[in-house]
Design a protein around this motif. Sequence first.
Motif, PDB file in Angstrom:
ATOM      1  N   GLU A 238     -19.546   4.714  16.290  1.00  0.00           N
ATOM      2  CA  GLU A 238     -20.305   5.064  17.655  1.00  0.00           C
ATOM      3  C   GLU A 238     -19.103   4.645  19.011  1.00  0.00           C
ATOM      4  OE1 GLU A 238     -24.687   4.945  17.687  1.00  0.00           O
ATOM      5  OE2 GLU A 238     -23.999   3.014  17.177  1.00  0.00           O
ATOM      6  N   SER A 239     -19.593   5.143  20.055  1.00  0.00           N
ATOM      7  CA  SER A 239     -18.865   4.672  21.228  1.00  0.00           C
ATOM      8  C   SER A 239     -19.720   3.776  22.337  1.00  0.00           C
ATOM      9  CB  SER A 239     -18.301   5.991  21.976  1.00  0.00           C
ATOM     10  OG  SER A 239     -17.595   6.828  21.272  1.00  0.00           O
ATOM     11  N   ALA A 240     -18.905   3.093  22.768  1.00  0.00           N
ATOM     12  CA  ALA A 240     -19.613   1.943  23.756  1.00  0.00           C
ATOM     13  C   ALA A 240     -18.533   1.736  25.005  1.00  0.00           C
ATOM     14  CB  ALA A 240     -19.789   0.719  23.050  1.00  0.00           C
ATOM     15  N   GLY A 248     -11.795  -9.054  28.376  1.00  0.00           N
ATOM     16  CA  GLY A 248     -11.948  -8.191  26.891  1.00  0.00           C
ATOM     17  C   GLY A 248     -13.045  -8.847  26.185  1.00  0.00           C
ATOM     18  N   LEU A 249     -13.817 -10.037  26.745  1.00  0.00           N
ATOM     19  CA  LEU A 249     -14.810 -10.675  25.811  1.00  0.00           C
ATOM     20  C   LEU A 249     -15.722  -9.747  25.035  1.00  0.00           C
ATOM     21  CD1 LEU A 249     -15.543 -13.560  24.721  1.00  0.00           C
ATOM     22  CD2 LEU A 249     -17.566 -13.199  26.489  1.00  0.00           C
ATOM     23  N   PHE A 250     -16.487  -8.893  25.911  1.00  0.00           N
ATOM     24  CA  PHE A 250     -17.755  -8.206  25.367  1.00  0.00           C
ATOM     25  C   PHE A 250     -16.822  -7.009  24.550  1.00  0.00           C
ATOM     26  CE2 PHE A 250     -20.114 -10.207  28.916  1.00  0.00           C
ATOM     27  CZ  PHE A 250     -20.556 -11.118  28.127  1.00  0.00           C
ATOM     28  N   ALA A 251     -15.865  -6.548  24.909  1.00  0.00           N
ATOM     29  CA  ALA A 251     -15.309  -5.528  24.325  1.00  0.00           C
ATOM     30  C   ALA A 251     -14.893  -5.585  22.873  1.00  0.00           C
ATOM     31  CB  ALA A 251     -13.944  -5.034  25.126  1.00  0.00           C
ATOM     32  N   SER A 263     -15.082   3.936  19.224  1.00  0.00           N
ATOM     33  CA  SER A 263     -14.214   3.815  20.331  1.00  0.00           C
ATOM     34  C   SER A 263     -14.789   3.056  21.494  1.00  0.00           C
ATOM     35  CB  SER A 263     -13.768   5.213  21.224  1.00  0.00           C
ATOM     36  OG  SER A 263     -14.907   5.602  21.635  1.00  0.00           O
ATOM     37  N   VAL A 264     -14.262   2.102  22.213  1.00  0.00           N
ATOM     38  CA  VAL A 264     -14.749   1.295  23.141  1.00  0.00           C
ATOM     39  C   VAL A 264     -13.755   1.270  24.399  1.00  0.00           C
ATOM     40  CG1 VAL A 264     -15.144  -1.088  24.089  1.00  0.00           C
ATOM     41  CG2 VAL A 264     -15.406  -0.420  21.454  1.00  0.00           C
ATOM     42  N   MET A 265     -14.380   1.882  25.487  1.00  0.00           N
ATOM     43  CA  MET A 265     -13.922   1.763  26.858  1.00  0.00           C
ATOM     44  C   MET A 265     -14.112   0.497  27.669  1.00  0.00           C
ATOM     45  SD  MET A 265     -13.951   4.596  29.768  1.00  0.00           S
ATOM     46  CE  MET A 265     -15.423   4.245  30.462  1.00  0.00           C
ATOM     47  N   PRO A 285      -7.113  -1.165  18.247  1.00  0.00           N
ATOM     48  CA  PRO A 285      -6.726   0.242  18.683  1.00  0.00           C
ATOM     49  C   PRO A 285      -7.919   1.049  19.057  1.00  0.00           C
ATOM     50  CG  PRO A 285      -6.401   0.079  16.332  1.00  0.00           C
ATOM     51  CD  PRO A 285      -6.822  -1.187  16.645  1.00  0.00           C
ATOM     52  N   GLN A 286      -9.149   0.554  18.496  1.00  0.00           N
ATOM     53  CA  GLN A 286     -10.470   1.333  19.127  1.00  0.00           C
ATOM     54  C   GLN A 286     -10.548   1.226  20.607  1.00  0.00           C
ATOM     55  OE1 GLN A 286     -10.199  -1.064  16.859  1.00  0.00           O
ATOM     56  NE2 GLN A 286     -12.321  -1.619  16.175  1.00  0.00           N
ATOM     57  N   VAL A 287      -9.831   0.066  21.162  1.00  0.00           N
ATOM     58  CA  VAL A 287     -10.301  -0.099  22.414  1.00  0.00           C
ATOM     59  C   VAL A 287      -9.360   0.451  23.498  1.00  0.00           C
ATOM     60  CG1 VAL A 287     -10.612  -2.208  23.982  1.00  0.00           C
ATOM     61  CG2 VAL A 287     -11.354  -2.325  21.693  1.00  0.00           C
ATOM     62  N   ARG A 288      -9.749   1.220  24.545  1.00  0.00           N
ATOM     63  CA  ARG A 288      -8.794   1.507  25.577  1.00  0.00           C
ATOM     64  C   ARG A 288      -9.226   0.689  26.870  1.00  0.00           C
ATOM     65  NH1 ARG A 288      -9.027   7.580  26.892  1.00  0.00           N
ATOM     66  NH2 ARG A 288      -7.056   7.038  28.064  1.00  0.00           N
ATOM     67  N   VAL A 289      -8.356   0.114  27.471  1.00  0.00           N
ATOM     68  CA  VAL A 289      -8.604  -0.660  28.936  1.00  0.00           C
ATOM     69  C   VAL A 289      -8.212   0.041  29.969  1.00  0.00           C
ATOM     70  CG1 VAL A 289      -8.150  -2.716  30.019  1.00  0.00           C
ATOM     71  CG2 VAL A 289      -8.321  -3.071  27.318  1.00  0.00           C
TER      72      VAL A 289
END
Length: 381
Positions: A238-240, A248-251, A263-265, A285-289
């Motif tokens: 899923e995406s969030a 970035g704590l909650f990410a 993915s996480v934005m 790698p699933q996180v984009r900041v």
Amino acid sequence: MTTWVGRRFEVEVGRVAHGGHCVARHEGRVVFVRHALPGERVVVSVTEDRGGSFCRGDAVAVLSASPDRVAPSCPVAVPGGCGGCDWQHATWDAQRALKASVVSEQLSRLAGVEMPVEVEELPGGPLRWRTRVRMTVDDAGRPGFLAHRSHRVIPVDDCPISAYGTVDEVVTRTWPPGSALTVSVDSAGETHVGEEEVAVERAVRREWRVSGFWQAHPDAADVYGEVVGEWAGLSAGESAWDLYAGVGLFAAVLAEQVGPAGSVMAVESHRAAAVEAAGNLADLPQVRVFAGRVEAVLRAGEGPDPSVVVLDPPRKGAGRAVVDAIADRGASRVVYVACDPAALARDVATFAGHGFHMTRLRAFDAFPMTHHVECVALLER
């Protein structure tokens, strides 16, 4: 109208109000009274009067005391003293009850939400919890805290709500007059003076490098991360979104749930914090900041549509533009971390216009002795 500043009179103290004071009335005007408790009879000295329907004052004598009244732990937590603590004159149980009343009243009045509220303790008790402190240096080079609604510096020798390794590390030295000090002690017990120093913190089973904002209570980050993870309830793939992501704590919590296929934005407006978030989350790698204002990033259509949005906005709240953008992108759940109950209530009301309803709420006494309270709310479409 002649100003009331300096006037003294007796009042019966009524309900608690948002902001660390109680409400009283005198000669047809509202008086917001600090250093009082509901049900007391006190002598008020008016400290601020800008005309209109209300003024502000301190309880300088207590004629009939509440059973919840205690002696303050700090000698400058008194009328005319430090403005940092609002409720040192109340038992810890009473402090949490007062905060629960404020949260309940704000949600009812501003959002039409009626829900029982309990403010939960965090571990460690009401003293020596604050690991991050901002101080101001007076003209003689002595560090202290500001008086309530004032730029007047109250020098201190200690601060009983501050953790060892913060205030005690700077009050024995002389500093440049007029300067500001940011003092913190990190998870490794290292003291840092100044916002450019990088602290090392531990939370949600990870290590964090932080030079700016981090939760002041040593247990807050872990507790909030646990609640966010439980209520996000994401599945692999899923995406969030993590909005106002800080470092970035909650990410990280969301990334663990969605896994490599998801993915996480993460969006953070303060560029230095966004850079630290990217470094802290480099193994995911699933996180984009994204570094930028949340409104602008969402307006640009970045990121896939989310199943869940986590947002932890500043004290003023997220606001209509952000709430509208979240609703337009199809999220089914929003986990809202709020440091101000009035801002939370306003945003909950805006979300309600998009078919979201607040289904769960937890409130935490992450700032004992002060009027501040942290809430985590779950909104579902």
